[in-house]
Write a protein that holds these residues in place. Structure first.
Motif, PDB file in Angstrom:
ATOM      1  N   UNK A   6      32.090  38.577  35.598  1.00 40.97           N
ATOM      2  CA  UNK A   6      32.472  38.199  34.231  1.00 40.97           C
ATOM      3  C   UNK A   6      33.975  38.314  34.026  1.00 40.97           C
ATOM      4  N   UNK A   7      34.538  39.426  34.468  1.00 34.02           N
ATOM      5  CA  UNK A   7      35.968  39.669  34.247  1.00 34.02           C
ATOM      6  C   UNK A   7      36.840  38.655  34.973  1.00 34.02           C
ATOM      7  N   UNK A   8      36.454  38.268  36.182  1.00 34.68           N
ATOM      8  CA  UNK A   8      37.279  37.326  36.936  1.00 34.68           C
ATOM      9  C   UNK A   8      37.385  35.987  36.216  1.00 34.68           C
ATOM     10  N   UNK A   9      36.312  35.564  35.561  1.00 38.06           N
ATOM     11  CA  UNK A   9      36.372  34.318  34.781  1.00 38.06           C
ATOM     12  C   UNK A   9      37.303  34.488  33.591  1.00 38.06           C
ATOM     13  N   UNK A  10      37.149  35.602  32.859  1.00 35.47           N
ATOM     14  CA  UNK A  10      37.959  35.848  31.663  1.00 35.47           C
ATOM     15  C   UNK A  10      39.440  35.934  32.008  1.00 35.47           C
ATOM     16  N   UNK A  11      39.769  36.702  33.038  1.00 34.94           N
ATOM     17  CA  UNK A  11      41.173  36.910  33.409  1.00 34.94           C
ATOM     18  C   UNK A  11      41.807  35.609  33.901  1.00 34.94           C
ATOM     19  N   UNK A  12      41.079  34.880  34.739  1.00 34.06           N
ATOM     20  CA  UNK A  12      41.641  33.635  35.285  1.00 34.06           C
ATOM     21  C   UNK A  12      41.873  32.607  34.177  1.00 34.06           C
ATOM     22  N   UNK A  13      40.888  32.456  33.295  1.00 29.06           N
ATOM     23  CA  UNK A  13      41.042  31.492  32.204  1.00 29.06           C
ATOM     24  C   UNK A  13      42.209  31.882  31.286  1.00 29.06           C
ATOM     25  N   UNK A  14      42.299  33.157  30.947  1.00 31.00           N
ATOM     26  CA  UNK A  14      43.350  33.626  30.045  1.00 31.00           C
ATOM     27  C   UNK A  14      44.733  33.443  30.653  1.00 31.00           C
ATOM     28  N   UNK A  15      44.872  33.799  31.934  1.00 28.53           N
ATOM     29  CA  UNK A  15      46.165  33.661  32.600  1.00 28.53           C
ATOM     30  C   UNK A  15      46.577  32.195  32.703  1.00 28.53           C
ATOM     31  N   UNK A  16      45.635  31.323  33.042  1.00 29.68           N
ATOM     32  CA  UNK A  16      45.946  29.898  33.150  1.00 29.68           C
ATOM     33  C   UNK A  16      46.314  29.309  31.795  1.00 29.68           C
ATOM     34  N   UNK A  17      45.636  29.738  30.770  1.00 25.12           N
ATOM     35  CA  UNK A  17      45.855  29.194  29.430  1.00 25.12           C
ATOM     36  C   UNK A  17      47.182  29.668  28.820  1.00 25.12           C
ATOM     37  N   UNK A  18      47.467  30.957  28.965  1.00 29.00           N
ATOM     38  CA  UNK A  18      48.590  31.534  28.212  1.00 29.00           C
ATOM     39  C   UNK A  18      49.764  32.008  29.071  1.00 29.00           C
ATOM     40  N   UNK A  19      49.522  32.341  30.329  1.00 25.38           N
ATOM     41  CA  UNK A  19      50.636  32.864  31.126  1.00 25.38           C
ATOM     42  C   UNK A  19      50.431  32.599  32.617  1.00 25.38           C
ATOM     43  N   UNK A  20      50.491  31.345  33.033  1.00 24.27           N
ATOM     44  CA  UNK A  20      50.400  31.056  34.470  1.00 24.27           C
ATOM     45  C   UNK A  20      51.665  31.536  35.174  1.00 24.27           C
ATOM     46  N   UNK A  21      51.517  32.454  36.092  1.00 20.40           N
ATOM     47  CA  UNK A  21      52.687  33.037  36.747  1.00 20.40           C
ATOM     48  C   UNK A  21      52.493  33.056  38.253  1.00 20.40           C
ATOM     49  N   UNK A  22      53.580  32.864  38.971  1.00 21.39           N
ATOM     50  CA  UNK A  22      53.542  32.808  40.432  1.00 21.39           C
ATOM     51  C   UNK A  22      53.105  34.141  41.030  1.00 21.39           C
ATOM     52  N   UNK A  23      53.281  35.230  40.303  1.00 26.52           N
ATOM     53  CA  UNK A  23      52.919  36.556  40.813  1.00 26.52           C
ATOM     54  C   UNK A  23      51.425  36.680  41.082  1.00 26.52           C
ATOM     55  N   UNK A  24      50.611  35.776  40.496  1.00 26.91           N
ATOM     56  CA  UNK A  24      49.162  35.824  40.689  1.00 26.91           C
ATOM     57  C   UNK A  24      48.704  35.031  41.908  1.00 26.91           C
ATOM     58  N   UNK A  25      49.615  34.285  42.528  1.00 26.76           N
ATOM     59  CA  UNK A  25      49.216  33.430  43.647  1.00 26.76           C
ATOM     60  C   UNK A  25      48.756  34.256  44.843  1.00 26.76           C
ATOM     61  N   UNK A  26      49.408  35.380  45.083  1.00 25.36           N
ATOM     62  CA  UNK A  26      49.024  36.257  46.197  1.00 25.36           C
ATOM     63  C   UNK A  26      47.598  36.762  46.004  1.00 25.36           C
ATOM     64  N   UNK A  27      47.236  37.080  44.761  1.00 27.64           N
ATOM     65  CA  UNK A  27      45.875  37.511  44.440  1.00 27.64           C
ATOM     66  C   UNK A  27      44.872  36.435  44.856  1.00 27.64           C
ATOM     67  N   UNK A  28      45.134  35.193  44.470  1.00 17.38           N
ATOM     68  CA  UNK A  28      44.225  34.103  44.810  1.00 17.38           C
ATOM     69  C   UNK A  28      44.109  33.896  46.309  1.00 17.38           C
ATOM     70  N   UNK A  29      45.233  34.028  47.016  1.00 24.34           N
ATOM     71  CA  UNK A  29      45.223  33.837  48.463  1.00 24.34           C
ATOM     72  C   UNK A  29      44.395  34.913  49.159  1.00 24.34           C
ATOM     73  N   UNK A  30      44.646  36.173  48.827  1.00 22.61           N
ATOM     74  CA  UNK A  30      43.955  37.279  49.486  1.00 22.61           C
ATOM     75  C   UNK A  30      42.471  37.292  49.131  1.00 22.61           C
ATOM     76  N   UNK A  31      42.163  37.044  47.861  1.00 23.93           N
ATOM     77  CA  UNK A  31      40.770  37.031  47.426  1.00 23.93           C
ATOM     78  C   UNK A  31      39.992  35.884  48.078  1.00 23.93           C
TER      79      UNK A  31
END
Length: 332
Positions: free
Chosen positions: A154-179
């Protein structure tokens, strides 16, 4: 204020803040499916929680668990392909911009489009992974529908949607790659484990949890270092929420690892100890039987007397030996 590449940079207390114009230039995200309003995603998550916690268990209460073997094999294969695609997208963008770029990657239109697209693909993947829990319910594997499992999905959907909607930042790209890398390994395991003939060869399940724990440590370390070194720092809200949730995941996954694998190791050690004790007891009985036999052979028997040697087993360790005196049979 300072203007860089035509974009206003706001400085506060000597630090450089991520300009709001970067986010204003990602307004095109609002035209994407599910991104215009939080209502669609909220309804999806509400339906998910209602089904896996209430409707699903009630529906399956008096029914046999569904097999779904072919469905699950196909689903896991798709998830492996999706995770490989996400891994490729993230690696390619990081190869172009670096692991910890100091400058504001989001200041160019190309990077804004690339990063938000990668985050959107990631969001779609997280939504599809909600099927994990639905399959558990339909197969009546309720032990898998834990707080950790449901909260994480549940949280991964909420966090990803919120970050994409309001604050897309390059600092999250490493998270997506490793995950995505971890999910390639994880869904490969799940796919293979759904084939009964391969189950006995899959010895590496616990290492997936170890990889997840290492993943959280690396993600948090990278994110905090990026916040310190980058000219475009994420907001304090994102920093705090990221840190809190990573520590919570470390605690939950760590507890799961200890309860599942340490308990299994202890049980296995106790089982091996019991087997060893039983073997020792059997060896002791064997030695005692040999001594009884030798003693019986060495006993002197009177010509007019007949003795019978017998023994009674008390338990796996002790045996009582005694002689019975009988009259010699009369000869006709």
């Amino acid at each position: 204020m300072e203007v860089i590449n035509g974009i206003v940079m706001d400085r506060k207390n000597g630090t450089q803040e991520l300009p709001t114009s970067f986010y204003e230039n990602t307004d095109f995200v609002n035209t994407w499916y599910l991104m215009g309003s939080p209502l669609p995603v909220t309804l999806i998550l509400a339906s998910y929680l209602l089904f896996v916690l209430k409707i699903g268990p009630a529906l399956m209460k008096n029914r046999e668990p569904l097999k779904l073997q072919n469905v699950i094999q196909f689903y896991n294969a798709i998830q492996v392909v999706v995770s490989c695609f996400l891994l490729y997208v993230c690696v390619r963008m990081m190869a172009e911009n670096g692991l910890l770029p100091k400058t504001c990657v989001m200041e160019t239109e190309y990077n804004r489009r690339s990063l938000t697209a990668a985050m959107y693909y990631y969001l779609v993947a997280k939504l599809s992974e909600l099927l994990d829990t639905i399959f558990f319910v339909l197969r009546k594997k309720y032990n898998q529908v834990s707080f950790l499992h449901v909260y994480h999905h549940t949280l991964m959907v909420v966090v990803t949607w919120t970050a994409l909607k309001y604050e897309p930042t390059y600092a999250l790209l490493f998270l997506g790659m490793l995950n995505s890398f971890v999910h390639v390994i994880m869904y490969t395991y799940y796919g293979l484990s759904s084939i009964p003939s391969l189950t006995k060869y899959l010895w590496w399940k616990k290492y997936i949890t170890s990889m997840q724990l290492i993943q959280f440590v690396l993600i948090l370390t990278h994110f905090l270092v990026a916040c310190v070194t980058s000219d475009c720092k994420p907001s304090y809200i994102m920093i705090v929420s990221m840190s809190v949730n990573v520590f919570l995941f470390l605690y939950l996954f760590g507890s799961f690892y200890i309860k599942t694998y340490n308990k299994t190791a202890s049980a296995k050690a106790e089982h091996n100890k019991q087997i060893k004790m039983n073997n020792e007891a059997k060896n002791n009985l064997y030695e005692m039987d040999k001594k009884l036999y030798q003693n019986g052979k060495n006993d002197k028997i009177d010509d007019d007397k007949d003795y019978t040697t017998a023994s009674i087993t008390v338990n796996d360790t002790y045996r009582i030996r005694f002689n019975m005196k009988t009259n010699k049979l009369a000869k006709n």
